[in-house]
Design a protein around this motif. Sequence first.
Motif, PDB file in Angstrom:
ATOM      1  N   VAL A  78       2.696  -2.682 -11.519  1.00  0.00           N
ATOM      2  CA  VAL A  78       4.236  -1.814 -11.164  1.00  0.00           C
ATOM      3  C   VAL A  78       3.525  -0.942 -10.626  1.00  0.00           C
ATOM      4  CG1 VAL A  78       6.324  -1.231 -12.216  1.00  0.00           C
ATOM      5  CG2 VAL A  78       4.811  -3.159 -13.240  1.00  0.00           C
ATOM      6  N   ILE A  79       4.456  -0.016  -9.986  1.00  0.00           N
ATOM      7  CA  ILE A  79       3.896   1.289  -9.134  1.00  0.00           C
ATOM      8  C   ILE A  79       5.450   1.767  -9.794  1.00  0.00           C
ATOM      9  CG2 ILE A  79       3.600   2.898  -6.678  1.00  0.00           C
ATOM     10  CD1 ILE A  79       1.421   0.015  -7.541  1.00  0.00           C
ATOM     11  N   GLY A  80       4.753   3.503  -9.740  1.00  0.00           N
ATOM     12  CA  GLY A  80       6.457   4.055 -10.416  1.00  0.00           C
ATOM     13  C   GLY A  80       6.208   5.357  -9.536  1.00  0.00           C
TER      14      GLY A  80
ATOM     15  N   THR B 274       3.251  10.090 -10.079  1.00  0.00           N
ATOM     16  CA  THR B 274       3.489   8.932  -9.828  1.00  0.00           C
ATOM     17  C   THR B 274       2.820   8.036 -11.016  1.00  0.00           C
ATOM     18  OG1 THR B 274       1.330   8.884  -8.924  1.00  0.00           O
ATOM     19  CG2 THR B 274       3.431   8.616  -7.084  1.00  0.00           C
ATOM     20  N   ARG B 275       2.950   6.875 -11.060  1.00  0.00           N
ATOM     21  CA  ARG B 275       1.903   5.989 -12.021  1.00  0.00           C
ATOM     22  C   ARG B 275       0.518   4.643 -10.854  1.00  0.00           C
ATOM     23  NH1 ARG B 275       2.551   0.641 -13.980  1.00  0.00           N
ATOM     24  NH2 ARG B 275       2.396   0.930 -16.244  1.00  0.00           N
ATOM     25  N   GLU B 276       0.035   3.938 -11.142  1.00  0.00           N
ATOM     26  CA  GLU B 276      -0.160   3.243 -10.640  1.00  0.00           C
ATOM     27  C   GLU B 276      -1.001   3.553  -8.729  1.00  0.00           C
ATOM     28  OE1 GLU B 276      -3.053   1.600 -12.476  1.00  0.00           O
ATOM     29  OE2 GLU B 276      -0.949  -0.408 -13.570  1.00  0.00           O
TER      30      GLU B 276
ATOM     31  N   SER C  73       0.846  -1.197  -0.388  1.00  0.00           N
ATOM     32  CA  SER C  73       0.306   0.048  -0.116  1.00  0.00           C
ATOM     33  C   SER C  73       0.781   1.143   0.259  1.00  0.00           C
ATOM     34  CB  SER C  73      -0.861   0.039   1.490  1.00  0.00           C
ATOM     35  OG  SER C  73      -2.058   0.782   0.964  1.00  0.00           O
ATOM     36  N   GLY C  74       0.557   2.187  -0.115  1.00  0.00           N
ATOM     37  CA  GLY C  74       0.891   4.103  -0.138  1.00  0.00           C
ATOM     38  C   GLY C  74       0.264   4.702  -0.093  1.00  0.00           C
TER      39      GLY C  74
ATOM     40  N   ALA D 155       6.176  -5.266  -9.225  1.00  0.00           N
ATOM     41  CA  ALA D 155       7.669  -3.840  -8.724  1.00  0.00           C
ATOM     42  C   ALA D 155       7.186  -2.438  -7.635  1.00  0.00           C
ATOM     43  CB  ALA D 155       8.162  -3.607 -10.030  1.00  0.00           C
ATOM     44  N   VAL D 156       7.615  -2.287  -7.992  1.00  0.00           N
ATOM     45  CA  VAL D 156       8.196  -0.275  -7.574  1.00  0.00           C
ATOM     46  C   VAL D 156       9.523  -0.208  -8.267  1.00  0.00           C
ATOM     47  CG1 VAL D 156       8.298   1.121  -6.184  1.00  0.00           C
ATOM     48  CG2 VAL D 156       6.942  -0.737  -5.056  1.00  0.00           C
ATOM     49  N   VAL D 157       9.089   1.197  -8.985  1.00  0.00           N
ATOM     50  CA  VAL D 157      10.047   1.859  -9.950  1.00  0.00           C
ATOM     51  C   VAL D 157      10.024   2.942  -9.524  1.00  0.00           C
ATOM     52  CG1 VAL D 157      10.624   2.010 -11.981  1.00  0.00           C
ATOM     53  CG2 VAL D 157       8.589   0.602 -11.718  1.00  0.00           C
ATOM     54  N   LEU D 158      11.648   3.261  -9.085  1.00  0.00           N
ATOM     55  CA  LEU D 158      11.830   5.258  -8.927  1.00  0.00           C
ATOM     56  C   LEU D 158      12.854   5.894  -9.719  1.00  0.00           C
ATOM     57  CD1 LEU D 158      13.385   4.412  -5.037  1.00  0.00           C
ATOM     58  CD2 LEU D 158      10.744   4.699  -5.978  1.00  0.00           C
TER      59      LEU D 158
END
Length: 287
Positions: A98-100, A43-45, A33-34, A60-63
């Motif tokens: 995939v969270i960005g 941000t994405r998704e 969660s976030g 996945a989490v992409v920074l």
Amino acid sequence: MTEPQLLSAWAGHWTGPGTGVTVILPPAGTVGSGEVRGGAPATREFALLEPTRLVDRVDAVVLSGGSAFGLAAAEGVMSLLRERGEGFPTPAGPVPIVIGMSIFDGSVRTGPPDAAGGRAAALSAYAGTALTGGRVGAGTGASTGKWRGRLDPGGLGLAEREAGAVRVAAVVAVNAWGDVLGRDGDPLFGGPPGQTRPAGPYAMQNTTVAVVLTDARLSKSDCFLLAQSGHTGFARAIHPAHSRFDGDAVVALATGLSAAEADLDLLRAVTVDTVAAAVRAAVIPPG
């Protein structure tokens, strides 16, 4: 700096000219969660992370650098995961979650990270390349202290702590409008925290983003609370935090690989310290 054990197996960087990408690839079934608290997020998704949403897993989490342009790095990670057959099961096949999250760096002008950079960072994670902090990955083009009209050091910070029988780690790309504070509460660079700031040219070039990762077995709602504690860590080590000019965001992930029962309140308290330590580690060389 000792490499955080929780991140070492599942994280990797791609570092380009003045920018970069950091990818966290947790094991299958990781719950996440976030929360966003800054006023200018990229941000994405992120809507998927709300505790009331159906999907609770994160693949996945992409920074990345590059602000909204840099969110394209997530496409490279998503395509790689699809090739590997990973993702949320659907009748049409797995869909990778995939969270960005992106920071604003100089690559907005010169060439932000793209899908190729995201894919390279993910492949580095799969290869087990040792994870490092500093001016690498998503922290390559980061800076701080911009509310004073300066460009003080920024970067990518790592930290890990024990929380009873479980562990928690944090990776933070620190590109804050405010100052990074030492453990004594004073800025690590520049004058005292009450100093009047000059009008600076950097009001829109900020954002601090973090991933908190624990081996505890948590629900999606628990992870949301953990993300909130990550923001408290921001507030402890950055002043001011969560400004109108930052897109401050935290994603919390729980792998559930520990068989031990977690004390959620203790875990949240330790998360605050871990995130604050990672923020400081981003700008203070080890040694």
